[in-house]
Structures are given as C-alpha cells and as structure tokens.
Design an enzyme around this catalytic site. Sequence first.
Site, PDB file in Angstrom:
ATOM      1  NE  ARG A 199      -0.100   2.443  -4.832  1.00  0.00           N
ATOM      2  CZ  ARG A 199      -1.229   2.099  -4.196  1.00  0.00           C
ATOM      3  NH1 ARG A 199      -1.227   1.858  -2.906  1.00  0.00           N
ATOM      4  NH2 ARG A 199      -2.371   1.941  -4.856  1.00  0.00           N
TER       5      ARG A 199
ATOM      6  NE  ARG B 226      -8.125  -0.345  -2.021  1.00  0.00           N
ATOM      7  CZ  ARG B 226      -7.039  -0.204  -1.246  1.00  0.00           C
ATOM      8  NH1 ARG B 226      -7.169  -0.149   0.060  1.00  0.00           N
ATOM      9  NH2 ARG B 226      -5.843  -0.110  -1.782  1.00  0.00           N
TER      10      ARG B 226
ATOM     11  CB  CYS C 176       1.684  -3.128  -0.762  1.00  0.00           C
ATOM     12  SG  CYS C 176       1.045  -4.460   0.253  1.00  0.00           S
TER      13      CYS C 176
ATOM     14  CG  ASP D 179       0.254  -7.856   1.405  1.00  0.00           C
ATOM     15  OD1 ASP D 179       0.014  -6.904   2.179  1.00  0.00           O
ATOM     16  OD2 ASP D 179      -0.614  -8.343   0.640  1.00  0.00           O
TER      17      ASP D 179
ATOM     18  CG  HIS E 195      -3.063  -3.429  -4.959  1.00  0.00           C
ATOM     19  ND1 HIS E 195      -3.723  -2.322  -5.458  1.00  0.00           N
ATOM     20  CD2 HIS E 195      -2.571  -3.047  -3.746  1.00  0.00           C
ATOM     21  CE1 HIS E 195      -3.639  -1.329  -4.581  1.00  0.00           C
ATOM     22  NE2 HIS E 195      -2.951  -1.740  -3.537  1.00  0.00           N
TER      23      HIS E 195
ATOM     24  CD  GLN F 131       1.502  -1.081  -3.426  1.00  0.00           C
ATOM     25  OE1 GLN F 131       0.595  -0.509  -2.863  1.00  0.00           O
ATOM     26  NE2 GLN F 131       2.763  -0.736  -3.250  1.00  0.00           N
TER      27      GLN F 131
HETATM   28  N1  NVA Z   1      -3.140  -7.980   0.534  1.00  0.00           N
HETATM   29  C1  NVA Z   1      -3.502  -6.712   1.148  1.00  0.00           C
HETATM   30  C2  NVA Z   1      -2.948  -5.588   0.359  1.00  0.00           C
HETATM   31  C3  NVA Z   1      -3.201  -4.220   0.960  1.00  0.00           C
HETATM   32  C4  NVA Z   1      -2.633  -3.110   0.138  1.00  0.00           C
HETATM   33  C5  NVA Z   1      -5.019  -6.631   1.239  1.00  0.00           C
HETATM   34  O1  NVA Z   1      -5.697  -6.972   0.272  1.00  0.00           O
HETATM   35  O2  NVA Z   1      -5.514  -6.246   2.310  1.00  0.00           O
HETATM   36  N1   CP Z   2      -0.948  -0.172  -0.384  1.00  0.00           N
HETATM   37  C1   CP Z   2      -2.225   0.224  -0.349  1.00  0.00           C
HETATM   38  O1   CP Z   2      -3.030  -0.056  -1.228  1.00  0.00           O
HETATM   39  O2   CP Z   2      -2.524   0.968   0.754  1.00  0.00           O
HETATM   40  P1   CP Z   2      -3.992   1.424   1.190  1.00  0.00           P
HETATM   41  O3   CP Z   2      -4.745   0.179   1.578  1.00  0.00           O
HETATM   42  O4   CP Z   2      -3.782   2.363   2.339  1.00  0.00           O
HETATM   43  O5   CP Z   2      -4.655   2.092   0.019  1.00  0.00           O
END
Ligand code: NVA
Ligand code: CP
Length: 331
Positions: free
Chosen positions: A315, A106, A270, A229, A133, A136
């Site tokens: 998830r 990540r 998400c 989101d 993602h 997700q």
């Molecule tokens: N768009 C958000 C998604 C988090 C799961 C981010 O990248 O922070």
């Molecule tokens: N939805 C998601 O990816 O959550 P986290 O950022 O907590 O992993």
Amino acid sequence: MSLYKKHFLKMLDLSAAEIEEYLRVAALLKEKKKAGVPHDMLRGKNIALLFEKTSTRTRCAFEVAAADLGMHAVYLDPKSSQLGKKESIADTAKVLGRMFDAIEYRGYGQEIVEEIARESGVPTFNGLTNESHPTQILADFLTIREEKGTLKGLTLAYYGDARYNMGNSLMVGAAKVGMNFTACCPEKYFPDPALVAKCREIAAETGSVLRFETDPAKGSAHADAVYTDVWVSMGEPAEVWEERIADLSPYRVTTEVMAGAKEDAIFLHCLPAFHDLGTEIGRAIHERFGLTEMEVSDEVFLGKQSKVFDEAENRLHTIKSVIALSLCDSV
Ligand code: NVA
Ligand code: CP
C-alpha cells in the site's frame, strides 16, 4: 504517456498502460526505500488527507509516502473538519484546492470524491469509497506480480460480497490488465449488472475471462490468487451481520478452498480481517453467533500461501507512486 496532474478516482478511469506505469514506479520507489536512497522530490508540496471513515493502512501509507517524498500531510478526521455538516463538499474542495497540491479522500459515495476532484482543481486520490478502492488494487497487483512475475493470463478468485468496493475494483482491474476474474458468492452478491457489462466489453479486448460462481467448491478452480474481504463493510448498519453470516459463511476461504486453487496459489486480503477472536467485533460476533473466524480461516490467514502483509506493505509503495506520478512531471 503522462500521469502528471491526473486524479486517481477509480479503476475504470485507467488504461492498462497507466496501471502498468503506476506499478513500475511503485516497484522503483520500493527499491529506493529498501536501499535507503532518498526520493524526496516533492519537497515544499502539501497534501490534505480527508477521512470520513477509519483507516490504518491507507492513512499510514499516505502519511509515510508523503514524508518520504518530502511533503507535508495534513490529516482531517470526520470530527475535526466541517465537511458535509457546516460546509458543502464543493466549498470544502475549493478551499482545500487553494491550500494543497493534492487531496486524498476516504468516505462514502463515489460521487463525493468525484466532486472533490472537479471542484478542487488539484489532483485528487480515492482512498476508498463504497463503490471503489483503487489504491488497494495497485497494491494487490504489485503483490501478485512480485509473486507470479505477471498479471495477464492469471486467474483471481474473489470470495464474499462482490457488490462492494473490493469486488467491483478487483473485477474492473482484472478486466483491464487481462487477468481472469471469478466472483464466488450467492447470486445476490454478484456485482452490479451494468458494471459487469462494462467489464465484459473491456475483457473482450484484453482476453480476460469473467466468471460468476455460486458453488464455493468451484470458485477457486485454476486460481493463482484467492482473495476475500470482510462480510460487512465500513458504514453498513450492524443489523446486516446476521444475514451476511448466514449467506456468506459457506464462502469462507478455508484450506479446502485453497486446495481447489492451483498448488502455488497465494491468498490475499485487503485487511483488516476477521480470522480469530483478536478483535472487539470478532468477539461480539462469537458471542452472538458462535463463529471463531469469519471470511477467512485462521489457518489460511497465517499459512504459507498468505501474502497479506506483503500486500499491506505494498500500500505504501503504490500510494507513493500515485502521489509522485501526479505531482512530478517525470519520475
Ligand atoms: N470492504 C471494506 C474494505 C476495507 C479496506 C470496507 O469498505 O470496509
Ligand atoms: N485495506 C485498507 O484500506 O485498510 P485500512 O482500512 O486500514 O486503510
């Protein structure tokens, strides 16, 4: 069709049949978990979890999935690894590939996870990049399928910044499985035109209809699922809040937006979500801008149509499916 030894990097790489296979196995492993049937078919295998951004769901899903499958997981946070600072991505990937059977990453650019996949020689999974993602999306699709029995022919309306990881991946995923997709936001938040063009080609084959709508009162029309989101994603500078709040406040998912959707529409997010003042950032935004909720109203978030916690649970089952299918020759 086999997903054995395959990377899981972005929705664009997957066929509809592959998405279906990940969902089939996720549902199967979910049933086993609920029934207390052991499924530790990956005993003796090891997975590295490389996180350059914070996480609750993705990290926990990978760790619990690995444990359920009998694997050992090693978590590397941004401060405790040499990645990028003292060691290049390529060298780190080569080292991890010698010790682990799979790697989850990540972080920031999509090119990083793609490089890890190329250099490590072991299956590599994208746990979120700026652009994408994909794990997700599997959880979202499993949740929608559990609620609606199908994906093809349904309509998903996405409210908010559609240029980022969630907007991109949902649009691609929807096009692949023949689901209609509406992005509802100001024009400057529409996804990258090159990606839209690719999705239109895919959609022409699958029957999916892609729509880009600037009127928040019209975006949820015919929607079976309404999705949003956060307005500012991880890694973006704090300075963008002011502009995002001004631009995206009209696109908050409210009871009015849900009323514009089908009567039995579900709400998805998400997570994490800013729907009340229960967070540090939420309170800071409240002090500066007076908002008590952001991308979704508390009423919708906590309401009957909201399936966000089923989605969060999924998830685990979908990430487990990705690991199992790429490390076992038959599941
Ligand atoms: N768009 C958000 C998604 C988090 C799961 C981010 O990248 O922070
Ligand atoms: N939805 C998601 O990816 O959550 P986290 O950022 O907590 O992993």
